[in-house]
Design an enzyme around this catalytic site. Sequence first.
Site, short mmCIF file in Angstrom:
data_model
loop_
_atom_site.label_atom_id
_atom_site.label_comp_id
_atom_site.label_asym_id
_atom_site.label_seq_id
_atom_site.Cartn_x
_atom_site.Cartn_y
_atom_site.Cartn_z
N ASN A 45 -40.28 6.18 -5.92
CA ASN A 45 -38.87 6.41 -6.30
C ASN A 45 -38.07 6.85 -5.08
O ASN A 45 -38.60 6.93 -3.98
CB ASN A 45 -38.79 7.41 -7.45
CG ASN A 45 -39.39 8.75 -7.07
OD1 ASN A 45 -38.93 9.39 -6.13
ND2 ASN A 45 -40.44 9.15 -7.78
N LYS A 99 -43.50 23.89 -19.71
CA LYS A 99 -44.28 23.93 -18.46
C LYS A 99 -44.67 25.36 -18.06
O LYS A 99 -45.28 25.56 -17.02
CB LYS A 99 -43.49 23.24 -17.34
CG LYS A 99 -43.14 21.79 -17.68
CD LYS A 99 -42.48 21.03 -16.55
CE LYS A 99 -41.90 19.73 -17.12
NZ LYS A 99 -41.90 18.63 -16.18
N1 CTP Z 1 -42.92 17.22 -12.85
C1 CTP Z 1 -44.30 17.26 -12.65
N2 CTP Z 1 -45.07 16.23 -13.08
C2 CTP Z 1 -44.52 15.16 -13.71
C3 CTP Z 1 -43.12 15.12 -13.94
C4 CTP Z 1 -42.35 16.17 -13.50
O1 CTP Z 1 -44.80 18.23 -12.08
N3 CTP Z 1 -45.31 14.17 -14.11
C5 CTP Z 1 -42.12 18.35 -12.41
C6 CTP Z 1 -41.08 18.01 -11.38
O2 CTP Z 1 -41.59 18.19 -10.06
C7 CTP Z 1 -39.97 18.97 -11.67
C8 CTP Z 1 -40.09 19.21 -13.16
O3 CTP Z 1 -41.41 18.81 -13.50
O4 CTP Z 1 -40.15 20.20 -11.02
C9 CTP Z 1 -39.11 18.48 -14.01
O5 CTP Z 1 -39.05 17.13 -13.67
P1 CTP Z 1 -38.03 16.13 -14.38
O6 CTP Z 1 -38.22 14.77 -13.82
O7 CTP Z 1 -36.66 16.73 -14.43
O8 CTP Z 1 -38.50 16.19 -15.87
P2 CTP Z 1 -39.65 15.55 -16.68
O9 CTP Z 1 -40.61 16.64 -17.02
O10 CTP Z 1 -40.22 14.34 -16.00
O11 CTP Z 1 -38.88 15.15 -18.00
P3 CTP Z 1 -37.76 14.04 -18.24
O12 CTP Z 1 -37.96 12.99 -17.17
O13 CTP Z 1 -38.07 13.57 -19.60
O14 CTP Z 1 -36.44 14.73 -18.16
#
Ligand code: CTP
Length: 399
Positions: free
Chosen positions: A208, A343
């Site tokens: 990404n 989390k």
């Molecule tokens: N994160 C993680 N592992 C994943 C996805 C996200 O550790 N597989 C962590 C990211 O590094 C960030 C936080 O979770 O600190 C939130 O990430 P975000 O992309 O905003 O949210 P998601 O949990 O992926 O939820 P969504 O995409 O549904 O908003």
Amino acid sequence: MMAKTIGIGVTGGIAAYKIVDLVSRLKKDGLDVVVIMTEGAAKFVTPLTFKTISGREVLTDLWQESQEFKVQHIGVAEQLDLLVIAPATANFIAKMAYGIADDLLSTIVLANTVSVLVVPAMNSNMYRNTAVQRNLTILNEYGYRVMKPESGMLACGVTGPGRLPELDDIYDEIQQMLYPKKDLAGKRLMVNAGTTCEDIDPVRFIANRSSGKMGFCIAEEASARGAEVVLVNGRCQLEPPAGVNVVPVWSADEMCEVMRKYQPACDVIIGSAAVGDFKVATVETHKRKKPDDKSEKWVLELVGNPDILQELGKHKTGRQVIVGFAAETENIVENARKKIETKNLDFIVANDVTQEGAGFETDTNIVTLITRDGEVKPLPKMSKREVAAAIIDKVVEIL
Ligand code: CTP
């Protein structure tokens, strides 16, 4: 408290004129500013300009008789709390790297014993030149703090890296160096950064747009404030900050495994990486050939990746502080709160990625800090380094 004295060494580049504003700002802070100019610098800005702004004699000549000092270059060096070279030309950087002392500023550099900040600015091709890059590496090795020039349209008409960083950023760097906080001394902090990569076949992968800049700024800030830092680095083109332990990883699974391994030894964990939520169900063992028939479809099946922060949150020890990011496009606070719960985080750095100047591939960010106990603190648009400082401030408060 006695005013600190800061030496501003100006060398011969067009960005020299911008340093007048910097000197003015430092003077307003009550700092004593001594400007030292090379012969080349004086072709761009007159010493009189700097003299008027700094309120002090501007030093230009190694052989000039000084009223103030018995031996000018030694006397000046002894007065300083910090020496800044801005703009630093390729030539001056080379002189610093090899200890050449053939004018007043270069002799002051050698006689100087305090911290040095080098702010390069030059044409992109010059900046990328192997000799210049090597010299900058040497300066880093000497323990000088070397700022990265910005990319953009340069005075010579070329677009690329080489522009003097924003004065705000130079100013912040100076503040950090003059008044370093060591409030993370003795703490171990782990941060992840950049994008994870999911293989499709031996040559293709899914990633990404994350540049990793935010995570790198956090690593740099935490390290400057005394923490021992582990930077778990997804794919990212940035040069890692000095003094930080960098662990490169590729996929989300690998990032998760590495972070779980380091978790027990950490006091603070910050998840700034853009972890891919999906991976390819079956990775092809051979490179897939392009189809003869353009209408042939290749359907990739994706399955979920681990949520790394959630995994770490499950194994959180009592005193560990875990911080997440949340990239949102709507209902920021509400969504961030949900992520704090699921989390098991202490706080979230939420940003509305639809705002200009926030999110991926920018040097700035606009974030809101949302804590587990309900505090919602919106911050103005800031450089990513400033955001990093605000995050670390919050971490220190919780610790
Ligand atoms: N994160 C993680 N592992 C994943 C996805 C996200 O550790 N597989 C962590 C990211 O590094 C960030 C936080 O979770 O600190 C939130 O990430 P975000 O992309 O905003 O949210 P998601 O949990 O992926 O939820 P969504 O995409 O549904 O908003």
